[in-house]
Design a protein around this motif. Structure first.
Motif, PDB file in Angstrom:
ATOM      1  N   VAL A 187       3.345   0.045 -12.905  1.00 59.26           N
ATOM      2  CA  VAL A 187       3.672  -0.228 -11.503  1.00 59.26           C
ATOM      3  C   VAL A 187       2.400  -0.204 -10.661  1.00 59.26           C
ATOM      4  CG1 VAL A 187       4.858   0.695  -9.464  1.00 59.26           C
ATOM      5  CG2 VAL A 187       6.068   0.535 -11.650  1.00 59.26           C
ATOM      6  N   VAL A 188       1.555   0.777 -10.884  1.00 61.32           N
ATOM      7  CA  VAL A 188       0.299   0.884 -10.132  1.00 61.32           C
ATOM      8  C   VAL A 188      -0.563  -0.355 -10.368  1.00 61.32           C
ATOM      9  CG1 VAL A 188      -1.891   2.153  -9.997  1.00 61.32           C
ATOM     10  CG2 VAL A 188       0.283   3.404  -9.964  1.00 61.32           C
ATOM     11  N   LEU A 189      -0.699  -0.767 -11.603  1.00 66.77           N
ATOM     12  CA  LEU A 189      -1.521  -1.943 -11.911  1.00 66.77           C
ATOM     13  C   LEU A 189      -0.955  -3.202 -11.262  1.00 66.77           C
ATOM     14  CD1 LEU A 189      -2.323  -1.176 -15.647  1.00 66.77           C
ATOM     15  CD2 LEU A 189      -3.919  -1.076 -13.706  1.00 66.77           C
ATOM     16  N   ARG A 190       0.365  -3.363 -11.306  1.00 68.90           N
ATOM     17  CA  ARG A 190       1.002  -4.542 -10.687  1.00 68.90           C
ATOM     18  C   ARG A 190       0.800  -4.550  -9.180  1.00 68.90           C
ATOM     19  NH1 ARG A 190       5.301  -7.222 -13.212  1.00 68.90           N
ATOM     20  NH2 ARG A 190       5.062  -8.574 -11.415  1.00 68.90           N
ATOM     21  N   LEU A 191       0.932  -3.394  -8.540  1.00 66.99           N
ATOM     22  CA  LEU A 191       0.744  -3.319  -7.090  1.00 66.99           C
ATOM     23  C   LEU A 191      -0.701  -3.623  -6.702  1.00 66.99           C
ATOM     24  CD1 LEU A 191       3.019  -0.252  -6.297  1.00 66.99           C
ATOM     25  CD2 LEU A 191       3.442  -2.641  -5.664  1.00 66.99           C
ATOM     26  N   LEU A 206       0.825  -1.211   0.000  1.00 64.36           N
ATOM     27  CA  LEU A 206       0.000   0.000   0.000  1.00 64.36           C
ATOM     28  C   LEU A 206       0.858   1.259   0.000  1.00 64.36           C
ATOM     29  CD1 LEU A 206      -2.861  -1.030   2.431  1.00 64.36           C
ATOM     30  CD2 LEU A 206      -3.119  -0.364   0.030  1.00 64.36           C
ATOM     31  N   ARG A 207       1.948   1.237   0.751  1.00 69.97           N
ATOM     32  CA  ARG A 207       2.865   2.389   0.764  1.00 69.97           C
ATOM     33  C   ARG A 207       3.442   2.622  -0.626  1.00 69.97           C
ATOM     34  NH1 ARG A 207       7.847   3.535   0.463  1.00 69.97           N
ATOM     35  NH2 ARG A 207       8.571   1.393   0.436  1.00 69.97           N
ATOM     36  N   ARG A 208       3.891   1.546  -1.252  1.00 67.45           N
ATOM     37  CA  ARG A 208       4.461   1.674  -2.596  1.00 67.45           C
ATOM     38  C   ARG A 208       3.402   2.130  -3.602  1.00 67.45           C
ATOM     39  NH1 ARG A 208       8.538  -3.476  -3.333  1.00 67.45           N
ATOM     40  NH2 ARG A 208       9.767  -3.071  -1.464  1.00 67.45           N
ATOM     41  N   LEU A 209       2.178   1.627  -3.446  1.00 66.87           N
ATOM     42  CA  LEU A 209       1.094   2.022  -4.342  1.00 66.87           C
ATOM     43  C   LEU A 209       0.808   3.516  -4.204  1.00 66.87           C
ATOM     44  CD1 LEU A 209      -1.151   1.303  -6.355  1.00 66.87           C
ATOM     45  CD2 LEU A 209      -2.570   0.637  -4.398  1.00 66.87           C
ATOM     46  N   ARG A 210       0.740   4.001  -2.975  1.00 64.12           N
ATOM     47  CA  ARG A 210       0.509   5.439  -2.770  1.00 64.12           C
ATOM     48  C   ARG A 210       1.618   6.263  -3.420  1.00 64.12           C
ATOM     49  NH1 ARG A 210      -1.018   3.746   2.361  1.00 64.12           N
ATOM     50  NH2 ARG A 210       1.048   4.205   3.156  1.00 64.12           N
ATOM     51  N   ASP A 211       2.876   5.841  -3.237  1.00 65.10           N
ATOM     52  CA  ASP A 211       4.006   6.569  -3.833  1.00 65.10           C
ATOM     53  C   ASP A 211       3.921   6.579  -5.355  1.00 65.10           C
ATOM     54  OD1 ASP A 211       4.946   6.982  -1.273  1.00 65.10           O
ATOM     55  OD2 ASP A 211       6.583   5.519  -1.412  1.00 65.10           O
ATOM     56  N   ALA A 212       3.606   5.440  -5.929  1.00 60.98           N
ATOM     57  CA  ALA A 212       3.521   5.334  -7.394  1.00 60.98           C
ATOM     58  C   ALA A 212       2.350   6.152  -7.927  1.00 60.98           C
ATOM     59  CB  ALA A 212       3.385   3.873  -7.810  1.00 60.98           C
ATOM     60  N   GLN A 213       1.216   6.126  -7.229  1.00 61.89           N
ATOM     61  CA  GLN A 213       0.060   6.911  -7.668  1.00 61.89           C
ATOM     62  C   GLN A 213       0.355   8.407  -7.579  1.00 61.89           C
ATOM     63  OE1 GLN A 213      -2.827   5.095  -5.035  1.00 61.89           O
ATOM     64  NE2 GLN A 213      -3.805   4.031  -6.751  1.00 61.89           N
ATOM     65  N   ARG A 214       1.028   8.809  -6.503  1.00 63.89           N
ATOM     66  CA  ARG A 214       1.405  10.216  -6.352  1.00 63.89           C
ATOM     67  C   ARG A 214       2.326  10.642  -7.498  1.00 63.89           C
ATOM     68  NH1 ARG A 214       3.222   9.848  -1.018  1.00 63.89           N
ATOM     69  NH2 ARG A 214       1.178   9.511  -0.179  1.00 63.89           N
ATOM     70  N   ALA A 215       3.310   9.817  -7.796  1.00 61.64           N
ATOM     71  CA  ALA A 215       4.250  10.137  -8.878  1.00 61.64           C
ATOM     72  C   ALA A 215       3.533  10.171 -10.227  1.00 61.64           C
ATOM     73  CB  ALA A 215       5.386   9.123  -8.900  1.00 61.64           C
ATOM     74  N   ALA A 216       2.580   9.259 -10.429  1.00 61.56           N
ATOM     75  CA  ALA A 216       1.851   9.201 -11.698  1.00 61.56           C
ATOM     76  C   ALA A 216       0.980  10.442 -11.905  1.00 61.56           C
ATOM     77  CB  ALA A 216       0.992   7.939 -11.759  1.00 61.56           C
TER      78      ALA A 216
END
Length: 179
Positions: free
Chosen positions: A149-153, A123-133
């Motif tokens: 990355v978001v889809l994979r997470l 979830l932490r990585r997903l939030r970071d990737a979504q923020r960057a996206a």
């Protein structure tokens, strides 16, 4: 990582700092987390394996000498093989699965607690990737990587939910469900 470094050297010889810069540019915001020393460790391994050669290049008056790396014929063959390979990168689900099984079997830890800890990290990585996206300054090519990355997470989260259901049911049935 080794194949990526080799592929970057296929274009032209380069020094480690230049390779790291190319990788960071290619990865967009995800490149910021890349360990600078990893490039040099990888180059040393590739040199030892005979896939690259290096020679010292004189620096400019304000810069030190640097090692410039180039592909060998064997390195070029490996790049060609890697580029023609058809595979999809996978997280090591088997290793995590085995961790859950070992934890339950040896009663080292609660598998559901391990799944929960892993979920928090995903979830932490997903939030970071979504923020960057969502950053409008992100290059569309790097944005495509972020979307992947978001889809994979998200898929990893679904799998972790399935793990939690199975291990919860197993605990409720005295260790017999699903095995």
């Amino acid at each position: 990582m080794q194949d990526v470094v080799l592929a970057m050297l296929a274009k032209e010889p380069a020094h480690g700092y230049e390779l790291r810069s190319r990788m960071r540019d290619a990865l967009g915001p995800l490149g910021d987390a890349m360990n600078a020393g990893q490039i040099y460790v990888t180059l040393a391994r590739l040199t030892k394996a005979g896939l690259v050669t290096s020679e010292r290049a004189e620096g400019l008056p304000d810069r030190p000498d640097r090692r410039v790396y180039a592909l060998t014929a064997v390195g070029q063959q490996r790049v060609a093989a890697w580029l023609s390979e058809v595979s999809w990168p996978k997280p090591d689900l088997a290793e995590f699965h085995l961790k859950l099984v070992a934890a339950a079997t040896a009663r080292l830890a609660d598998p559901v607690a391990l799944v929960d800890a892993q979920r928090r990290e995903v979830l932490r990585r997903l939030r970071d990737a979504q923020r960057a996206a969502l950053d409008r300054a992100v290059d569309p090519v790097a944005g495509l990587l972020l979307e992947g990355v978001v889809l994979r997470l998200r898929a990893d989260l679904e799998w972790l939910e399935a793990c939690e259901r199975m291990w919860t049911e197993r605990a409720r049935c005295g260790g017999k469900a699903g095995a």
